[in-house]
Write an enzyme that holds these catalytic residues in place. Structure first.
Site, PDB file in Angstrom:
ATOM      1  N   GLY A  85       1.799  -1.127   3.602  1.00  0.00           N
ATOM      2  CA  GLY A  85       1.122  -2.398   3.361  1.00  0.00           C
ATOM      3  C   GLY A  85       1.822  -3.475   4.165  1.00  0.00           C
ATOM      4  O   GLY A  85       3.062  -3.530   4.223  1.00  0.00           O
ATOM      5  N   LYS A  86       1.045  -4.337   4.819  1.00  0.00           N
ATOM      6  CA  LYS A  86       1.639  -5.302   5.736  1.00  0.00           C
ATOM      7  C   LYS A  86       2.631  -6.232   5.039  1.00  0.00           C
ATOM      8  O   LYS A  86       3.675  -6.567   5.598  1.00  0.00           O
ATOM      9  CB  LYS A  86       0.543  -6.105   6.431  1.00  0.00           C
TER      10      LYS A  86
ATOM     11  N   ALA B  99       4.425  -5.623   2.130  1.00  0.00           N
ATOM     12  CA  ALA B  99       5.606  -4.860   1.741  1.00  0.00           C
ATOM     13  C   ALA B  99       6.419  -4.461   2.963  1.00  0.00           C
ATOM     14  O   ALA B  99       7.658  -4.484   2.940  1.00  0.00           O
ATOM     15  CB  ALA B  99       5.192  -3.625   0.934  1.00  0.00           C
TER      16      ALA B  99
ATOM     17  N   ASN C 210       0.828  -1.208   0.000  1.00  0.00           N
ATOM     18  CA  ASN C 210       0.000   0.000   0.000  1.00  0.00           C
ATOM     19  C   ASN C 210       0.855   1.247   0.000  1.00  0.00           C
ATOM     20  O   ASN C 210       2.010   1.230   0.436  1.00  0.00           O
ATOM     21  CB  ASN C 210      -0.875   0.072   1.268  1.00  0.00           C
TER      22      ASN C 210
ATOM     23  N   ARG D 188      10.864   5.715  15.769  1.00  0.00           N
ATOM     24  CA  ARG D 188      11.027   6.494  14.543  1.00  0.00           C
ATOM     25  C   ARG D 188       9.683   6.632  13.839  1.00  0.00           C
ATOM     26  O   ARG D 188       8.828   5.761  13.950  1.00  0.00           O
ATOM     27  CB  ARG D 188      12.019   5.792  13.605  1.00  0.00           C
TER      28      ARG D 188
ATOM     29  N   ASP E 267       4.449  -5.307  11.975  1.00  0.00           N
ATOM     30  CA  ASP E 267       5.024  -5.949  10.789  1.00  0.00           C
ATOM     31  C   ASP E 267       6.517  -6.200  10.987  1.00  0.00           C
ATOM     32  O   ASP E 267       7.049  -7.234  10.547  1.00  0.00           O
ATOM     33  CB  ASP E 267       4.799  -5.070   9.558  1.00  0.00           C
TER      34      ASP E 267
END
Length: 299
Positions: free
Chosen positions: A41-42, A44, A13, A283, A250
């Site tokens: 996106g989870k 990626a 995403n 971050r 993730d």
């Protein structure tokens, strides 16, 4: 024997992020910061997180033939991910609308776009990629039927890791393949059910009873629980000053999957993953926040 330590099958995403003082109630409008676009996106995210740690990583996903899709392909390539399995076209690239409050907590709405067009046939066409991978991870920002096909296409000896987000009831054959099933507390409640006031340990045991080979329940700043072989072990947290929690789960999943593929026991892999997630929340952003192995060691 394996070309890849980790194959991630999942979503890609563009994350559209706005900082807010507080999230709006129903019918309310609040002002926020300038819009920032991040690759996300989870699927990626997990691929980039693993590659940053040094894992040989590949991604099977679908993006649109548009600017957001090109951004995602470029960032995967720059991180060292093999994106030969990323398919282009069929729909616009998926988009996640994210608000982040001053504490670092976020709320996310996802428009799946091309992610919803990643099909079981795409998985079958990627059989060589699956055979070349030591561990395969997936999430639920792609169609459930596609995840089912991943499970059915797993080569013998390949480990399967699933983060069922967003959570839905899972078929028995998917649950039986999970080693581990990785959930946060909300996902655990949705999938395991049970009493509203059940403890995380009770949720972990209930999830294990559904059939996965192992379960990990992430607890944010309270660490995580590992459930396997009828026992539940708590993994301590790492204390840091959180800036943005976007994508931290993730990073945890990617690190855990990679360490398992390297032969680590599940509690050891979860403890390492907790350190990776701890660095990430200090971050801003998702993929931009992911640490190298050296940065994790320094923590």
């Amino acid at each position: 024997m394996y070309d890849y330590d980790l194959l991630v099958v999942g979503s890609a995403n563009a994350d559209l992020v706005i900082g807010v003082e507080r999230r709006p109630s129903a019918g309310e409008t609040v002002l926020g910061s300038d819009l920032v676009v991040h690759p996300g996106g989870k699927g990626a995210n997990q691929a980039v997180a693993a590659a940053r740690l040094g894992a040989r990583t590949a991604l099977l996903a679908r993006v649109g033939d548009d600017a957001h899709g090109r951004l995602l392909l470029d960032t995967q390539r720059e991180a060292g991910v093999d994106n030969a399995g990323v398919l282009v076209g069929g729909a616009p690239t998926g988009v996640a609308l994210i608000t982040v409050d001053p504490s670092g907590d976020n709320s996310i709405v996802v428009s799946p776009g091309a992610n919803g067009r990643l099909t079981p046939q795409d998985v079958r066409s990627a059989a060589e990629l699956l055979r070349a991978s030591r561990v395969v991870s997936a999430q639920l920002e792609i169609p459930l039927e596609t995840v089912v096909e991943v499970v059915r296409s797993l080569p013998s000896g390949t480990r399967f890791v699933l983060n069922p987000s967003p959570p839905v009831p899972l078929p028995a054959e998917v649950l039986a393949a999970c080693d581990p099933l990785i959930v946060n507390e909300h996902e655990a409640r949705v999938i395991a059910g049970g009493a509203p006031d059940a403890s995380p340990e009770e949720r972990a045991e209930a999830l294990l009873a559904l059939g996965p080979r192992s379960v990990v329940v992430t607890l944010g700043e309270r660490g995580a629980l590992v459930a396997a072989d009828g026992s539940v072990t708590r993994v301590p947290s790492v204390r840091v000053d959180a800036v943005d929690t976007t994508g931290a789960g993730d990073a945890f999943t990617a690190a855990l999957a990679w360490r398992l593929g390297q032969g680590a026991a599940l509690p050891e892999a979860a403890a390492y993953a907790a350190r990776v997630g701890a660095v990430a929340v200090t971050r801003a952003g998702a993929q931009e926040s992911y640490p190298t192995a050296e940065e994790v060691a320094a923590l």
